[in-house]
Design a protein around this motif. Structure first.
Motif, PDB file in Angstrom:
ATOM      1  N   ILE A  29       0.844  -1.194   0.000  1.00 55.61           N
ATOM      2  CA  ILE A  29       0.000   0.000   0.000  1.00 55.61           C
ATOM      3  C   ILE A  29       0.879   1.245   0.000  1.00 55.61           C
ATOM      4  O   ILE A  29       1.705   1.420   0.909  1.00 55.61           O
ATOM      5  CB  ILE A  29      -0.924   0.022   1.236  1.00 55.61           C
ATOM      6  CG1 ILE A  29      -1.774  -1.242   1.299  1.00 55.61           C
ATOM      7  CG2 ILE A  29      -1.822   1.264   1.215  1.00 55.61           C
ATOM      8  CD1 ILE A  29      -2.603  -1.349   2.570  1.00 55.61           C
ATOM      9  N   PRO A  30       0.747   2.123  -0.976  1.00 51.78           N
ATOM     10  CA  PRO A  30       1.569   3.345  -0.992  1.00 51.78           C
ATOM     11  C   PRO A  30       1.176   4.281   0.145  1.00 51.78           C
ATOM     12  O   PRO A  30       0.004   4.361   0.519  1.00 51.78           O
ATOM     13  CB  PRO A  30       1.253   3.963  -2.356  1.00 51.78           C
ATOM     14  CG  PRO A  30      -0.089   3.428  -2.726  1.00 51.78           C
ATOM     15  CD  PRO A  30      -0.172   2.060  -2.141  1.00 51.78           C
ATOM     16  N   LEU A  52     -11.231  -1.101   6.853  1.00 49.62           N
ATOM     17  CA  LEU A  52     -10.860  -1.221   8.260  1.00 49.62           C
ATOM     18  C   LEU A  52      -9.377  -1.527   8.431  1.00 49.62           C
ATOM     19  O   LEU A  52      -8.730  -1.021   9.366  1.00 49.62           O
ATOM     20  CB  LEU A  52     -11.703  -2.320   8.913  1.00 49.62           C
ATOM     21  CG  LEU A  52     -11.456  -2.588  10.400  1.00 49.62           C
ATOM     22  CD1 LEU A  52     -11.879  -1.377  11.224  1.00 49.62           C
ATOM     23  CD2 LEU A  52     -12.216  -3.838  10.841  1.00 49.62           C
ATOM     24  N   VAL A  53      -8.811  -2.330   7.524  1.00 50.69           N
ATOM     25  CA  VAL A  53      -7.413  -2.756   7.688  1.00 50.69           C
ATOM     26  C   VAL A  53      -6.430  -1.904   6.903  1.00 50.69           C
ATOM     27  O   VAL A  53      -5.214  -2.101   7.010  1.00 50.69           O
ATOM     28  CB  VAL A  53      -7.249  -4.239   7.277  1.00 50.69           C
ATOM     29  CG1 VAL A  53      -8.157  -5.127   8.114  1.00 50.69           C
ATOM     30  CG2 VAL A  53      -7.535  -4.440   5.795  1.00 50.69           C
ATOM     31  N   VAL A  54      -6.941  -0.960   6.119  1.00 47.12           N
ATOM     32  CA  VAL A  54      -6.066  -0.083   5.336  1.00 47.12           C
ATOM     33  C   VAL A  54      -5.843   1.212   6.112  1.00 47.12           C
ATOM     34  O   VAL A  54      -6.805   1.839   6.557  1.00 47.12           O
ATOM     35  CB  VAL A  54      -6.700   0.213   3.954  1.00 47.12           C
ATOM     36  CG1 VAL A  54      -5.896   1.261   3.207  1.00 47.12           C
ATOM     37  CG2 VAL A  54      -6.789  -1.074   3.133  1.00 47.12           C
ATOM     38  N   PRO A  55      -4.600   1.631   6.310  1.00 44.50           N
ATOM     39  CA  PRO A  55      -4.334   2.811   7.149  1.00 44.50           C
ATOM     40  C   PRO A  55      -4.877   4.119   6.600  1.00 44.50           C
ATOM     41  O   PRO A  55      -5.231   5.016   7.363  1.00 44.50           O
ATOM     42  CB  PRO A  55      -2.800   2.839   7.246  1.00 44.50           C
ATOM     43  CG  PRO A  55      -2.324   2.056   6.064  1.00 44.50           C
ATOM     44  CD  PRO A  55      -3.351   1.006   5.834  1.00 44.50           C
ATOM     45  N   MET A 113      -7.498   7.029  -2.312  1.00 39.27           N
ATOM     46  CA  MET A 113      -7.587   5.621  -2.690  1.00 39.27           C
ATOM     47  C   MET A 113      -9.032   5.270  -3.038  1.00 39.27           C
ATOM     48  O   MET A 113      -9.960   5.655  -2.323  1.00 39.27           O
ATOM     49  CB  MET A 113      -7.091   4.724  -1.555  1.00 39.27           C
ATOM     50  CG  MET A 113      -5.656   5.003  -1.151  1.00 39.27           C
ATOM     51  SD  MET A 113      -4.949   3.709  -0.096  1.00 39.27           S
ATOM     52  CE  MET A 113      -6.173   3.595   1.185  1.00 39.27           C
ATOM     53  N   LEU A 114      -9.183   4.522  -4.124  1.00 39.84           N
ATOM     54  CA  LEU A 114     -10.509   4.157  -4.607  1.00 39.84           C
ATOM     55  C   LEU A 114     -10.660   2.641  -4.615  1.00 39.84           C
ATOM     56  O   LEU A 114      -9.796   1.921  -5.107  1.00 39.84           O
ATOM     57  CB  LEU A 114     -10.719   4.701  -6.017  1.00 39.84           C
ATOM     58  CG  LEU A 114     -12.065   4.387  -6.684  1.00 39.84           C
ATOM     59  CD1 LEU A 114     -13.195   5.153  -5.987  1.00 39.84           C
ATOM     60  CD2 LEU A 114     -12.018   4.747  -8.169  1.00 39.84           C
ATOM     61  N   GLY A 175      -2.081  -7.724  -3.219  1.00 42.42           N
ATOM     62  CA  GLY A 175      -1.027  -8.084  -4.148  1.00 42.42           C
ATOM     63  C   GLY A 175      -0.126  -6.913  -4.497  1.00 42.42           C
ATOM     64  O   GLY A 175      -0.334  -5.771  -4.070  1.00 42.42           O
ATOM     65  N   LYS A 176       0.871  -7.201  -5.298  1.00 37.55           N
ATOM     66  CA  LYS A 176       1.810  -6.162  -5.745  1.00 37.55           C
ATOM     67  C   LYS A 176       1.139  -5.236  -6.756  1.00 37.55           C
ATOM     68  O   LYS A 176       0.227  -5.650  -7.488  1.00 37.55           O
ATOM     69  CB  LYS A 176       3.055  -6.806  -6.352  1.00 37.55           C
ATOM     70  CG  LYS A 176       3.881  -7.603  -5.352  1.00 37.55           C
ATOM     71  CD  LYS A 176       5.145  -8.110  -5.977  1.00 37.55           C
ATOM     72  CE  LYS A 176       5.963  -8.902  -4.959  1.00 37.55           C
ATOM     73  NZ  LYS A 176       6.356  -8.063  -3.802  1.00 37.55           N
TER      74      LYS A 176
END
Length: 298
Positions: A29-30, A52-55, A113-114, A175-176
């Motif tokens: 995640i950038p 929820l898990v993405v900062p 982020m979308l 994923g990458k």
């Protein structure tokens, strides 16, 4: 503000305690800048557990039905989705699809982020279905990378139609980044869009371990609905008085023991179906012209 209050104070801590979500690939995640999260779609709760898990803050394109409900429940649902920054999308196609594209691009151009579900709707059976090319167009027009995301276990925790989820661990595999800058300026080439979309779906298949089906999920849902309506009609007709009597009489006249057994089984099955339908309190006569359950007037 409401987004962060829900995520960090009200809803987030409770969900993390109860479901203990795990994340794999969080390093992909950038820390800043626009990015598209392209996720498989197994459950309504996907749109809750992924952010929820993405900062960073994530905006999802949510179907417009969530914003147009009536009654107290409808108004609360609409208020919730607006409060967490979700955008209503009309999925009827044509100009509606173009409007959804523009809404997503505005989010990306703000550097945010979308979240997108390339399948367009929830999987009807847990398999991964053909992706729609809107995600490819957004990636090219926005000049952003795509992060494939696999939601794990949300279909078991909250299957379609279940209001209260089952307490179990939820997983998220990220994923990458997929970079499609080599196709810059080709966003109107439908073959390029299909190629990009198929590449994204392939990565989702590898991440999720789902079986891939090369057809749209909406087409499969239409097939399942048609099959269910046909089965309901057959059961209703089989349950009508005398529907199996003629078959039984013909078998008796022919002294065909196997045919007699089949006819008797059909009579028993029809009786059982009548009992089951009565217990449920419904049947084909309780459906509207589209095969959906009729709702009592409130």
């Amino acid at each position: 503000m409401f987004y962060w209050v829900l995520k960090t104070v009200v809803l987030g801590p409770i969900l993390k305690l109860l479901f203990r979500p795990w994340v794999e690939g969080e390093e992909n995640i950038p820390e800043e800048g626009p990015v598209i999260f392209a996720s498989n779609h197994l459950s309504f709760s996907d749109s809750i557990f992924l952010p929820l898990v993405v900062p960073r803050r994530m905006t999802f394109l949510a179907k417009s039905d969530y914003f147009t409900g009536r009654g107290i429940k409808g108004r609360l649902t609409a208020a919730f989705f607006r409060g967490v920054g979700q955008l209503p999308v009309d999925r009827s196609g044509g100009r509606a699809g173009e409007a959804a594209l523009r809404s997503g691009l505005r989010v990306l151009r703000r550097g945010e982020m979308l979240g997108i579900y390339p399948e367009g709707t929830r999987s009807p059976d847990g398999r991964l279905y053909r992706g729609r090319t809107g995600v490819a167009r957004m990636a090219l027009e926005g000049g952003v990378v795509v992060l494939p995301v696999a939601m794990i276990g949300t279909d078991k925790a909250q299957p379609t139609g279940k209001k209260i989820p089952k307490l179990m661990r939820i997983g998220v595999k990220i994923g990458k980044p997929l970079d499609f800058s080599r196709y810059e300026g080709m966003e109107d080439d439908r073959f390029v869009l299909r190629s990009i979309t198929d590449e994204i779906m392939y990565e989702l298949m590898l991440l999720s371990g789902q079986e891939y089906v090369d057809m749209y999920a909406t087409s499969m849902k239409d097939r399942l609905l048609a099959a269910a309506k046909t089965k309901a009609r057959e059961l209703h007709e089989a349950a009508l008085p005398g529907s199996a009597a003629k078959e039984l009489e013909e078998a008796l006249d022919a002294h065909d023991d196997e045919a007699i057994r089949r006819a008797r089984r059909r009579v028993d099955d029809a009786a059982a179906d009548i009992d089951e339908t009565t217990e449920r309190g419904g049947g084909p006569e309780d459906e509207d012209e589209r095969g959906r359950p009729r709702r009592e007037a409130s």
